[in-house]
Design an enzyme around this catalytic site. Sequence first.
Site, PDB file in Angstrom:
ATOM      1  CD  GLU A   1      -2.849   1.150   2.382  1.00 34.92           C
ATOM      2  OE1 GLU A   1      -3.710   0.258   2.273  1.00 34.92           O
ATOM      3  OE2 GLU A   1      -2.784   1.947   3.337  1.00 34.92           O
TER       4      GLU A   1
ATOM      5  NE  ARG B   1     -17.098   5.656   9.273  1.00 30.92           N
ATOM      6  CZ  ARG B   1     -17.009   5.814  10.588  1.00 30.92           C
ATOM      7  NH1 ARG B   1     -18.051   5.508  11.346  1.00 30.92           N
ATOM      8  NH2 ARG B   1     -15.904   6.239  11.148  1.00 30.92           N
TER       9      ARG B   1
ATOM     10  CB  ALA C   1     -17.885   0.486   4.576  1.00 28.38           C
TER      11      ALA C   1
ATOM     12  CE  LYS D   1     -16.617  -3.824   5.770  1.00 28.67           C
ATOM     13  NZ  LYS D   1     -15.694  -2.790   6.277  1.00 28.67           N
TER      14      LYS D   1
ATOM     15  CD  GLN E   1      -5.809   0.371  10.205  1.00 29.36           C
ATOM     16  OE1 GLN E   1      -4.702   0.250   9.693  1.00 29.36           O
ATOM     17  NE2 GLN E   1      -6.661   1.321   9.857  1.00 29.36           N
TER      18      GLN E   1
END
Length: 287
Positions: free
Chosen positions: A17, A107, A124, A164, A175
């Site tokens: 990332e 979100r 989200a 979701k 995370q």
Amino acid sequence: MYIRNLFKEKKQLLSFELFPPKKDTGEESVKAAVDELVKLPADYISVTYGAGGSTSKRTADIAEYIQNTHGMAALAHLSCITADRESIELMLGDMKLRGIENVLALRGDLPADGGEIASDYRYASELVEDIRLFGGFCIGGACYPECHPDSPDLETDIENLKRKVDAGCDFLVTQMFFDNEKFYEFRELAAKKGIDIPMVAGIMPLTQASQIQRMCILSGGASLPSKFTRMIGKYENKPEALKQAGIAYAVDQITDLLANDIRGIHIYTMNKPETAKTIVSAVSSMF
């Protein structure tokens, strides 16, 4: 180049990332980081999305560069907390024109000043559903091994995560976390709720003392195991030693995760390809 298809082809994926430039003048340095990262045996690279959509165009620019210049799958982040459906539809249309096929639906952070949210989206899961209805994208979602900071408890958070997933997520990215045991407990609880899509572990190599408090806040209060805190205490005043220790800790985390059948490792690079190179050189034979 849907990421969901990569999971069908390989048992474990490796990804990175990075974040887009805050100003147009920084684009070349980010592209230079991409040019280095694509030399590594990664399966895709994700590009973050600034608060309130502040970097939405630059996110798409970098994702397009990854995919169309280098032929590697790109995962463009998209958050909805300050967006309306019309703007989301426009951004999805722009991504499709650029050839971007993978979106991480988020979100996004609530405004720091506590102001009103003029948005068509509260969760989200609502964004995931709209992306699915728009069509043509592989959809990723985020999850928090130690509970989303806005959830009252982990059980409620996992129930929301299931909604979701049911809305159309193809895979999940966690995370950052520093305690693998917390992740394994979370993965087991998620499986019991019927969440069976690939789950990718987000790993942040902390190489500077100044990063630690900030990153723990961003991660929603990730636990710091005693092994980690001892490392910080010993090397906090020795920058080069702390950098090497932080990399070694990340390598140990990844080695353990790969041995425990993780579907993917996602390294938060902070746009530092050299750190990613060092980590990958230590673990690439395990994929």
